[in-house]
Structure formats: structure tokens, C-alpha cells
Scaffold this active site. Structure first.
Site, PDB file in Angstrom:
ATOM      1  N   ASP A  60       0.608   3.506   4.398  1.00 27.15           N
ATOM      2  CA  ASP A  60      -0.419   4.031   3.743  1.00 27.15           C
ATOM      3  C   ASP A  60      -1.493   4.568   4.723  1.00 27.15           C
ATOM      4  O   ASP A  60      -1.979   5.695   4.720  1.00 27.15           O
ATOM      5  CB  ASP A  60      -0.811   3.434   2.723  1.00 27.15           C
ATOM      6  CG  ASP A  60      -1.146   1.787   3.122  1.00 27.15           C
ATOM      7  OD1 ASP A  60      -1.295   1.459   4.333  1.00 27.15           O
ATOM      8  OD2 ASP A  60      -1.841   0.913   2.526  1.00 27.15           O
ATOM      9  N   ASP A 114      -5.558   1.513  10.533  1.00 32.76           N
ATOM     10  CA  ASP A 114      -6.859   1.136  10.632  1.00 32.76           C
ATOM     11  C   ASP A 114      -7.171   0.737  12.013  1.00 32.76           C
ATOM     12  O   ASP A 114      -7.262   1.349  12.873  1.00 32.76           O
ATOM     13  CB  ASP A 114      -7.309   0.234   9.472  1.00 32.76           C
ATOM     14  CG  ASP A 114      -8.806  -0.057   9.414  1.00 32.76           C
ATOM     15  OD1 ASP A 114      -9.555   0.693   9.910  1.00 32.76           O
ATOM     16  OD2 ASP A 114      -9.062  -1.205   8.897  1.00 32.76           O
ATOM     17  N   ASP A 121      -5.742  -0.389  -2.213  1.00 27.63           N
ATOM     18  CA  ASP A 121      -6.399  -1.413  -3.150  1.00 27.63           C
ATOM     19  C   ASP A 121      -7.807  -1.923  -2.469  1.00 27.63           C
ATOM     20  O   ASP A 121      -7.918  -1.893  -1.323  1.00 27.63           O
ATOM     21  CB  ASP A 121      -5.579  -2.446  -3.579  1.00 27.63           C
ATOM     22  CG  ASP A 121      -5.611  -3.780  -2.337  1.00 27.63           C
ATOM     23  OD1 ASP A 121      -5.152  -3.108  -1.153  1.00 27.63           O
ATOM     24  OD2 ASP A 121      -5.759  -4.784  -2.540  1.00 27.63           O
ATOM     25  N   GLY A 158       0.449  -1.309   0.076  1.00 30.58           N
ATOM     26  CA  GLY A 158      -0.131   0.054  -0.021  1.00 30.58           C
ATOM     27  C   GLY A 158       0.800   1.377  -0.011  1.00 30.58           C
ATOM     28  O   GLY A 158       0.346   2.264  -0.598  1.00 30.58           O
ATOM     29  N   PHE A 213     -14.142   2.497   3.809  1.00 26.96           N
ATOM     30  CA  PHE A 213     -13.089   2.278   3.153  1.00 26.96           C
ATOM     31  C   PHE A 213     -12.669   3.108   1.885  1.00 26.96           C
ATOM     32  O   PHE A 213     -13.550   3.498   1.221  1.00 26.96           O
ATOM     33  CB  PHE A 213     -13.564   0.764   2.590  1.00 26.96           C
ATOM     34  CG  PHE A 213     -12.499  -0.048   2.177  1.00 26.96           C
ATOM     35  CD1 PHE A 213     -11.553  -0.933   2.985  1.00 26.96           C
ATOM     36  CD2 PHE A 213     -12.107  -0.222   0.804  1.00 26.96           C
ATOM     37  CE1 PHE A 213     -10.586  -1.738   2.233  1.00 26.96           C
ATOM     38  CE2 PHE A 213     -11.053  -0.978   0.080  1.00 26.96           C
ATOM     39  CZ  PHE A 213     -10.225  -1.544   1.101  1.00 26.96           C
TER      40      PHE A 213
HETATM   41  P1  IMP Z   1      -4.680  -2.537  10.243  1.00 26.83           P
HETATM   42  O1  IMP Z   1      -3.739  -3.698  10.588  1.00 26.83           O
HETATM   43  O2  IMP Z   1      -6.204  -2.760  10.698  1.00 26.83           O
HETATM   44  O3  IMP Z   1      -4.160  -1.322  10.876  1.00 26.83           O
HETATM   45  O4  IMP Z   1      -4.655  -2.416   8.566  1.00 26.83           O
HETATM   46  C1  IMP Z   1      -3.557  -1.882   8.074  1.00 26.83           C
HETATM   47  C2  IMP Z   1      -3.545  -2.065   6.676  1.00 26.83           C
HETATM   48  O5  IMP Z   1      -4.686  -2.572   5.892  1.00 26.83           O
HETATM   49  C3  IMP Z   1      -3.088  -0.921   5.983  1.00 26.83           C
HETATM   50  O6  IMP Z   1      -1.647  -0.773   5.664  1.00 26.83           O
HETATM   51  C4  IMP Z   1      -3.776  -1.296   4.482  1.00 26.83           C
HETATM   52  O7  IMP Z   1      -2.872  -1.947   3.553  1.00 26.83           O
HETATM   53  C5  IMP Z   1      -4.956  -2.032   4.898  1.00 26.83           C
HETATM   54  N1  IMP Z   1      -6.137  -1.004   5.056  1.00 26.83           N
HETATM   55  C6  IMP Z   1      -6.772  -0.480   6.176  1.00 26.83           C
HETATM   56  N2  IMP Z   1      -7.621   0.349   5.689  1.00 26.83           N
HETATM   57  C7  IMP Z   1      -7.842   0.277   4.390  1.00 26.83           C
HETATM   58  C8  IMP Z   1      -8.844   1.010   3.633  1.00 26.83           C
HETATM   59  O8  IMP Z   1      -9.521   1.894   3.895  1.00 26.83           O
HETATM   60  N3  IMP Z   1      -8.484   0.966   2.047  1.00 26.83           N
HETATM   61  C9  IMP Z   1      -7.309  -0.051   1.834  1.00 26.83           C
HETATM   62  N4  IMP Z   1      -6.545  -0.791   2.625  1.00 26.83           N
HETATM   63  C10 IMP Z   1      -6.764  -0.496   3.681  1.00 26.83           C
HETATM   64 MG    MG Z   2      -0.518  -1.411   4.248  1.00 26.69          MG
END
Ligand code: IMP
Ligand code: MG
Length: 179
Positions: free
Chosen positions: A100, A103, A159, A46, A152
Site C-alpha cells: 500500500d 515509508d 488505517d 493495507g 500520515f
Molecule cells: P515501513 O516499514 O516504514 O516502510 O512501513 C510500511 C507499512 O507501514 C506500510 O505497509 C503501511 O502498512 C504502514 N504505513 C506507513 N505509512 C503509513 C501511513 O501514512 N498511513 C497508514 N499506514 C502507513
Molecule cells: Mg502495509
């Protein structure tokens, strides 16, 4: 309005909006690191576009590298993280992890665990986007480009099941069209 696989997305941030956020971040980082040579570590896939714009806006010495994990399937985090490309040696380095988007923070927690015993001089995190309503962890995110609602998004490296990374703008899931 655009469609990727089964979902519809609407325009959210223009290329100009993104460039403003990215160059502001680069200036902020340069102020803090002007006497050092930071090692930017991009979290693939990302962050590849964000990292490439960030370092080109960064008006000082720096190095870069990448790591790769898998955590996402579709539009929600799976909670399980696997390492596809491990960290380079960071001993004695001023590391800036480049994400990127943060979340749930699960990926970041995983990264911190790998970094904490690797003898880096300093560790900071820069994320282009943060979803504060979802983020429940305590890890500090030193540089946040923009806080966004819990919707999202795709484009500019992000992606939906592999599609949308090449879009120059950011698009947001259109909830009315997809209901
Ligand atoms: P986390 O581990 O839940 O913090 O998610 C981290 C990863 O999930 C990010 O680095 C992104 O690659 C992917 N991600 C989280 N939210 C989104 C979104 O809204 N769109 C696309 N990819 C996301
Ligand atoms: Mg990522």
C-alpha cells in the site's frame, strides 16, 4: 474533515484520483509482463483494496497471494517486524510484491530478505504510495503509484490503529487541528 480515534484527517485524494493512479500502474505492469503470468503478492492488511483494484485493472493472466507482517503502531513505524503469514512457494515465479505504502522501507527490507533465497525467476515491487523524504533504503521500487509528502494518510486500505481502511478516499492527517 473526519475523526478517527483522537486524530483529525482532511480529504487528500478522491476515488477518481486513486483509480487513475491504479489503472496507470496496471497498464505499466502489463507492458512489462505481457508474455508472463505474474504472481501478485499483497502485503496485508493495507494492500487488500489496492490489490483487488489493481488485478481487476490488469488485463492479462495473473495469480495472487498474500503475506502479513506487523510493524506499525499508531502513526509511526516501530522498527520491529513480525511475520503473521509467510510467503507461498515462489520458485520459478515472476513475483510482484504489492504494498500500500512504503515509508521507512523496513517492511520492504524484511520482505526482500525472505524472498532472495526462494528461487523466484524475478522479483519486483509495486507500491501505491511512496514517502521519498522518509525512504532511505536502496531497494528498488519498480512501480510507484504516487509520491507523497511525509504526512500520515488513511483510507483505501490504510488505517490509523485499525480504523479508516474502509474509507473509499484517501485522507491526510490535519496537523493544525491536531496540534
Ligand atoms: P515501513 O516499514 O516504514 O516502510 O512501513 C510500511 C507499512 O507501514 C506500510 O505497509 C503501511 O502498512 C504502514 N504505513 C506507513 N505509512 C503509513 C501511513 O501514512 N498511513 C497508514 N499506514 C502507513
Ligand atoms: Mg502495509
Amino acid at each position: 474533515m473526519i475523526q478517527l480515534h483522537d486524530l483529525h484527517f482532511q480529504p487528500y485524494l478522491s476515488t477518481e484520483d486513486i483509480q487513475t493512479v491504479v489503472s496507470d500502474l496496471a497498464k505499466q505492469i502489463l507492458l512489462d509482463y505481457k508474455d508472463r503470468t505474474p504472481l501478485f503478492i499483497g502485503v496485508l492488511n493495507g494492500s487488500f483494496i489496492f490489490l483487488s483494484d489493481l488485478v481487476r485493472s490488469y488485463n492479462g493472466d495473473c495469480e495472487m497471494s498474500f503475506v502479513k507482517y506487523t510493524s506499525y503502531e499508531g502513526t509511526s513505524s516501530t522498527g520491529t517486524i513480525t511475520t503473521d503469514l509467510a510467503f507461498p512457494s515462489i520458485e520459478g515465479r515472476d513475483v510482484i510484491v504489492v504494498e500500500d505504502i512504503v515509508d521507512t522501507g523496513n517492511t520492504l527490507a524484511h520482505i526482500y530478505k525472505q524472498l532472495e533465497n526462494a528461487n523466484a525467476t524475478s522479483i519486483a515491487v509495486a507500491s501505491l504510495f511512496l514517502k521519498p523524504d522518509v525512504y532511505k533504503k536502496d531497494f528498488k521500487i519498480d512501480y510507484v503509484g504516487k509520491e507523497i509528502p511525509n504526512k500520515f494518510i488513511v483510507g483505501y486500505g490504510l488505517d490509523y490503529n485499525g480504523l479508516g481502511r474502509n474509507l473509499p478516499e484517501i485522507y491526510q492527517l490535519n496537523t493544525t487541528q491536531n496540534d
